[in-house]
Structure formats: structure tokens, C-alpha cells
Design an enzyme around this catalytic site. Structure first.
Site, PDB file in Angstrom:
ATOM      1  CE  LYS A  40       0.823   1.173   4.521  1.00 36.93           C
ATOM      2  NZ  LYS A  40       1.555   2.400   4.961  1.00 36.93           N
ATOM      3  CG  ASP A  93      -0.776  -0.144   8.197  1.00 37.27           C
ATOM      4  OD1 ASP A  93      -1.496   0.815   8.552  1.00 37.27           O
ATOM      5  OD2 ASP A  93       0.429  -0.011   7.893  1.00 37.27           O
TER       6      ASP A  93
END
Length: 292
Positions: A16, A141
Site C-alpha cells: 500500500k 494496517d
């Protein structure tokens, strides 16, 4: 990816990027409140999962610097095993390409892919929300990678809203240094009171990829000269430069693949030996999004 009743092979765990990252406060428990937009990209680790009938969870391969007992994949598998009550086990192979300490969420993504794949392989039947609850126990996350698509995030990163992002391609530079997330967040110089924004503020921008800033960038750049050097190189090329997460990777975005590949080739030629430059397309959905 290959899938049978006994194994799921070639499962991707994508990186990401944080298109922006604002630190908006600090909670009494010491955790920081954030606002960010997570962008999935097509640079991935790859994992294999083979069913074991004896209940053992083992990692097949060695990973330098990552003992099996602390590997987030192993912790994810054992957490799912405990929560679901399954008596099945798994042999897990992890092929790492994402850099550790790079701000790309590599370990968190590996853990999320483990939860998604084993939830399917073990037929434990947990819904996405349940997997996200487990994921938060592993790291802030992890819920994003289980969410399945790009997202506007708040809280510690677990409060997620889907956000549609236009197609973009990225140059990601990975200097040979691991940024210590805890040290960056604990630094007294860190800005912790950035004014909150709304998702509509972000969506209204003409260029979504230049919105806001990364509040961690100044602190991380001061701690690690390589991050500052990578950002300087991008800016000297007139590329829009930003650090992802708490570093050490930095990136620039481009409107098409050709531009990104040209920039990546230039970076590979001009940056110091041992640095990595990767061209990666943006992705709209997680490769295993349909697993739940």
C-alpha cells in the site's frame, strides 16, 4: 493463483501507499489518531498455503531477520485457528519481495492474506468484519488489507470508507534502510495536531495525488539521510515526491505506465548501488477481495 481443496498457491499480498498521512492527535493510551488514504499497488509478496490435518501451523521456508515465532503470518494463522476453533493446520510459504521497514505494509499485508486464504482453506466462514476485528489485534494496517479496496482511513487506521481513485502508475524508491515506526511516532518533533479533513475535502481535489502531506516525513527524513536523499532525487526530476507511511520508501505518481517506467529506469541508473526502484500500477481491489 491455484486453488484446490488441499492448498491455495500463489496468493498475492500487495503493498500500500499512503497518498497523504495526517497525525491529528494522540490518545491517552499513547496511540496516535490519523487520517490517510490507502492506495493498493501491484507490488506484492506471494504466499502458499497447504492444508495440514494434524493442526500444526508451520512456516516452510526461512526468512532472513524474521523468526517464525514472531512472523505476523504465523501469528495471524494461530489467531484464526484459536478464534474459529478449527482443528486443521497449515504449511505456509512466504516469498518476500516487499522491503521490511519500508512503509508499504508488507508484514501487515502478508498477515491479511493469511487470514483471507486460511479462512477459505479451513472453511471457517468468518465474515469480512470478523476478519478485520482479528486483524486489528495484529496491527493497525491489517484491517485495511482485509477491507478489500482503496480507502479513506481514520482512527488508528481501522475506521475505513471506500474511495474510488483514478488509474495511476507509481515509481517506488526503496533505500537500503529500515525505518523504525515506533521511533518516528515517538519523536518530540512530530506534528500531532493537524486539522482534520473530511473525505469530501479529499474527493473534491482536482489532483487527488497531491492532497495534504505526510506528517511523518520530516521526522523520518531527519532520522534517515537515505529518505531525504530519495525525496531530493525525485524533486530534482520535478516528480511529485512523497514518503509512504513512516518510511523508508518514497514514491511519485504518473498518469500512465510509460511515464512510470521511464522514471523507474532513470532512478535505477542514477541512484546509489543497493537502492531499489520499482514501477507499480495502482490497484482498485485486493487480489483476494472475493474470498469473503
Amino acid at each position: 493463483m491455484q486453488e484446490t481443496g488441499q492448498a491455495i498457491l500463489g496468493c498475492q499480498a500487495p503493498a500500500k501507499l499512503n497518498l497523504f498521512l495526517h497525525v491529528t492527535g494522540r490518545r491517552p493510551d499513547g496511540y496516535h489518531t490519523l487520517q490517510t488514504v490507502f492506495q493498493l499497488i501491484g507490488w506484492c509478496d506471494e504466499l502458499d498455503f497447504a492444508l495440514r490435518e494434524d493442526g500444526a501451523v508451520v512456516r516452510v521456508n526461512e526468512l532472513p531477520g524474521i523468526p517464525a515465532e514472531t512472523d505476523l503470518c504465523m501469528r495471524a494463522a494461530r489467531l484464526l485457528q484459536k478464534e474459529s476453533g478449527t482443528r486443521l493446520g497449515a504449511a505456509i510459504t512466504v516469498r518476500k519481495t516487499l522491503p521490511a521497514g519500508g512503509g508499504l505494509g508488507g508484514s501487515s499485508s502478508d498477515a491479511a492474506t493469511t487470514l483471507l486464504a486460511l479462512n477459505r482453506l479451513w472453511r471457517t466462514g468468518l465474515a469480512r468484519a470478523e476478519l478485520m476485528r482479528l486483524g486489528l489485534q495484529l496491527g493497525a494496517d491489517v484491517p485495511f488489507f482485509l477491507f478489500g479496496e482503496n480507502a479513506f482511513a481514520e482512527g488508528v487506521g481501522e475506521a475505513l470508507q471506500p474511495v474510488a481513485l483514478p488509474p495511476r502508475h507509481f515509481l517506488v524508491i526503496s533505500p537500503p534502510v529500515q525505518s523504525a515506526t515506533a521511533a518516528v511516532f515517538q519523536d518530540p518533533a512530530l506534528t500531532r495536531n493537524t486539522e482534520t479533513v473530511r473525505i469530501s475535502d479529499f474527493i473534491a481535489q482536482a489532483d487527488l495525488f497531491s492532497f495534504g502531506r505526510n506528517d511523518l516525513e520530516t521526522v523520518a527524513s531527519a532520522k534517515y539521510a537515505e529518505i531525504s536523499q530519495a525525496l531530493d532525487w525525485l524533486r530534482k526530476q520535478a516528480y511529485p515526491a512523497r514518503m509512504s507511511g513512516s518510511g523508508s520508501c518514497v514514491f511519485a505518481s504518473f498518469s500512465n505506465q510509460e511515464q512510470a517506467q521511464e522514471a523507474t529506469g532513470r532512478a535505477a541508473q542514477e541512484l546509489p548501488k543497493g537502492w531499489r526502484a520499482v514501477a507499480a500500477p495502482g490497484q482498485g481491489r485486493h487480489p483476494l477481495a472475493d474470498f469473503v
